[in-house]
Design a protein around this motif. Sequence first.
Motif, PDB file in Angstrom:
ATOM      1  N   GLY A 185       0.785  -1.225   0.000  1.00 57.32           N
ATOM      2  CA  GLY A 185       0.000   0.000   0.000  1.00 57.32           C
ATOM      3  C   GLY A 185       0.815   1.272   0.000  1.00 57.32           C
ATOM      4  N   CYS A 186       2.095   1.164  -0.260  1.00 54.24           N
ATOM      5  CA  CYS A 186       2.942   2.365  -0.309  1.00 54.24           C
ATOM      6  C   CYS A 186       2.716   3.096  -1.633  1.00 54.24           C
ATOM      7  CB  CYS A 186       4.415   1.984  -0.184  1.00 54.24           C
ATOM      8  SG  CYS A 186       4.835   1.150   1.362  1.00 54.24           S
ATOM      9  N   SER A 187       2.865   4.415  -1.606  1.00 54.44           N
ATOM     10  CA  SER A 187       2.799   5.208  -2.823  1.00 54.44           C
ATOM     11  C   SER A 187       4.201   5.305  -3.418  1.00 54.44           C
ATOM     12  CB  SER A 187       2.269   6.614  -2.519  1.00 54.44           C
ATOM     13  OG  SER A 187       0.932   6.561  -2.075  1.00 54.44           O
ATOM     14  N   LEU A 188       4.318   5.022  -4.707  1.00 55.05           N
ATOM     15  CA  LEU A 188       5.615   5.021  -5.373  1.00 55.05           C
ATOM     16  C   LEU A 188       5.720   6.184  -6.342  1.00 55.05           C
ATOM     17  CD1 LEU A 188       6.056   1.223  -6.180  1.00 55.05           C
ATOM     18  CD2 LEU A 188       6.752   2.479  -4.148  1.00 55.05           C
ATOM     19  N   GLY A 189       6.859   6.868  -6.305  1.00 59.60           N
ATOM     20  CA  GLY A 189       7.076   8.000  -7.188  1.00 59.60           C
ATOM     21  C   GLY A 189       8.464   7.987  -7.793  1.00 59.60           C
ATOM     22  N   ILE A 190       8.604   8.734  -8.878  1.00 58.20           N
ATOM     23  CA  ILE A 190       9.893   8.925  -9.540  1.00 58.20           C
ATOM     24  C   ILE A 190      10.182  10.414  -9.604  1.00 58.20           C
ATOM     25  CG2 ILE A 190      11.080   8.838 -11.777  1.00 58.20           C
ATOM     26  CD1 ILE A 190       9.685   6.180 -12.298  1.00 58.20           C
ATOM     27  N   VAL A 191      11.396  10.790  -9.245  1.00 56.07           N
ATOM     28  CA  VAL A 191      11.903  12.143  -9.489  1.00 56.07           C
ATOM     29  C   VAL A 191      13.205  11.971 -10.252  1.00 56.07           C
ATOM     30  CG1 VAL A 191      12.942  14.185  -8.456  1.00 56.07           C
ATOM     31  CG2 VAL A 191      10.796  13.302  -7.546  1.00 56.07           C
ATOM     32  N   SER A 192      13.192  12.351 -11.515  1.00 58.30           N
ATOM     33  CA  SER A 192      14.329  12.115 -12.402  1.00 58.30           C
ATOM     34  C   SER A 192      14.646  13.369 -13.211  1.00 58.30           C
ATOM     35  CB  SER A 192      14.012  10.953 -13.359  1.00 58.30           C
ATOM     36  OG  SER A 192      14.984  10.833 -14.368  1.00 58.30           O
ATOM     37  N   SER A 193      15.914  13.481 -13.625  1.00 61.52           N
ATOM     38  CA  SER A 193      16.329  14.583 -14.498  1.00 61.52           C
ATOM     39  C   SER A 193      16.077  14.268 -15.963  1.00 61.52           C
ATOM     40  CB  SER A 193      17.817  14.890 -14.290  1.00 61.52           C
ATOM     41  OG  SER A 193      18.057  15.335 -12.974  1.00 61.52           O
ATOM     42  N   ARG A 194      15.557  13.098 -16.255  1.00 63.49           N
ATOM     43  CA  ARG A 194      15.216  12.736 -17.626  1.00 63.49           C
ATOM     44  C   ARG A 194      14.086  13.628 -18.151  1.00 63.49           C
ATOM     45  NH1 ARG A 194      17.966   8.973 -21.031  1.00 63.49           N
ATOM     46  NH2 ARG A 194      18.925   7.376 -19.722  1.00 63.49           N
ATOM     47  N   SER A 195      14.093  13.869 -19.465  1.00 63.57           N
ATOM     48  CA  SER A 195      13.014  14.622 -20.088  1.00 63.57           C
ATOM     49  C   SER A 195      11.814  13.707 -20.327  1.00 63.57           C
ATOM     50  CB  SER A 195      13.478  15.213 -21.426  1.00 63.57           C
ATOM     51  OG  SER A 195      13.677  14.175 -22.374  1.00 63.57           O
ATOM     52  N   GLN A 196      10.666  14.319 -20.547  1.00 57.02           N
ATOM     53  CA  GLN A 196       9.453  13.543 -20.823  1.00 57.02           C
ATOM     54  C   GLN A 196       9.635  12.679 -22.069  1.00 57.02           C
ATOM     55  OE1 GLN A 196       6.538  13.574 -18.913  1.00 57.02           O
ATOM     56  NE2 GLN A 196       5.851  11.889 -20.206  1.00 57.02           N
ATOM     57  N   LYS A 197      10.272  13.247 -23.085  1.00 59.02           N
ATOM     58  CA  LYS A 197      10.474  12.512 -24.337  1.00 59.02           C
ATOM     59  C   LYS A 197      11.365  11.303 -24.105  1.00 59.02           C
ATOM     60  CE  LYS A 197      11.784  13.204 -29.173  1.00 59.02           C
ATOM     61  NZ  LYS A 197      12.268  14.190 -30.189  1.00 59.02           N
ATOM     62  N   GLU A 198      12.431  11.470 -23.334  1.00 62.66           N
ATOM     63  CA  GLU A 198      13.323  10.344 -23.036  1.00 62.66           C
ATOM     64  C   GLU A 198      12.606   9.280 -22.228  1.00 62.66           C
ATOM     65  OE1 GLU A 198      17.641  12.607 -22.873  1.00 62.66           O
ATOM     66  OE2 GLU A 198      16.400  12.481 -21.074  1.00 62.66           O
ATOM     67  N   TYR A 199      11.823   9.722 -21.254  1.00 67.67           N
ATOM     68  CA  TYR A 199      11.095   8.780 -20.402  1.00 67.67           C
ATOM     69  C   TYR A 199      10.153   7.929 -21.237  1.00 67.67           C
ATOM     70  CZ  TYR A 199       8.088   7.079 -16.615  1.00 67.67           C
ATOM     71  OH  TYR A 199       7.381   6.284 -15.756  1.00 67.67           O
ATOM     72  N   GLU A 200       9.396   8.557 -22.117  1.00 68.87           N
ATOM     73  CA  GLU A 200       8.435   7.828 -22.932  1.00 68.87           C
ATOM     74  C   GLU A 200       9.119   6.954 -23.975  1.00 68.87           C
ATOM     75  OE1 GLU A 200       5.969  10.877 -24.539  1.00 68.87           O
ATOM     76  OE2 GLU A 200       4.854  11.188 -22.662  1.00 68.87           O
ATOM     77  N   ARG A 201      10.238   7.430 -24.483  1.00 68.19           N
ATOM     78  CA  ARG A 201      10.913   6.738 -25.582  1.00 68.19           C
ATOM     79  C   ARG A 201      11.760   5.557 -25.119  1.00 68.19           C
ATOM     80  NH1 ARG A 201      14.595  10.046 -29.988  1.00 68.19           N
ATOM     81  NH2 ARG A 201      15.089   8.313 -31.398  1.00 68.19           N
ATOM     82  N   PHE A 202      12.430   5.728 -23.975  1.00 65.29           N
ATOM     83  CA  PHE A 202      13.425   4.736 -23.578  1.00 65.29           C
ATOM     84  C   PHE A 202      13.040   3.883 -22.361  1.00 65.29           C
ATOM     85  CE2 PHE A 202      16.088   8.274 -25.413  1.00 65.29           C
ATOM     86  CZ  PHE A 202      16.274   7.656 -26.637  1.00 65.29           C
TER      87      PHE A 202
END
Length: 217
Positions: A96-113
Amino acid sequence: MDLKHYVFDLDGTLIDTEAAVLKTWQHTLKEYGYEYSLNEVKVVLGVTTDIGLQRLNAHADENYTYKWQTNYESYSQEADFFEGTKEMLKLLKDRGCSLGIVSSRSQKEYERFFKSFHLDELFTTVILEEDTKEHKPDPEPLFKYMELTGADKDICIYIGDMPTDIQCANNAGVISGLVTWNGSGISCDEAKMTFNDPKEICDLAMCSDGTFNRDKL
């Protein structure tokens, strides 16, 4: 208080992308006439492209990001989850923990890779480069996470592999956790917690009384 929000950096923390990232930087910089060893370009890890170029004292035009992303395509297949991290994330979610990401990646990189890793099945909130004006080690990305989730800083932990991750967490008043399972050899005395194996995060989530005492840090 209960530790309910587990927020993670992406590269070098959950997913082993170091070799792919460094080779891409080396490759792309060569197109601009720069010759750097893989060891020399390690200063770019964990920061945005602009900061990485500044650290290398390299000058590039507005096409650099596009060229980098194009070149990364050739190396991206080398990336994979670190052993045990996917299972750790599933356990946290099941509890039941909430999981999050904080990254320096761009949205395009995140979606693409990162699409092939099916991260959206595990994480409810993702903060990327475009989501804030300031970036790690500034606390703004974590402030943005807490704003979107309504989470209090006392029930959050931010886990990463770089000193910039630890500084971001400490600057935001969030518990900071440094991972060493990537074999980078990086240490940071400012980290409130250190995790040598993903199982140690599972143990934290499964502590007997279900709570975490910040006063012990």
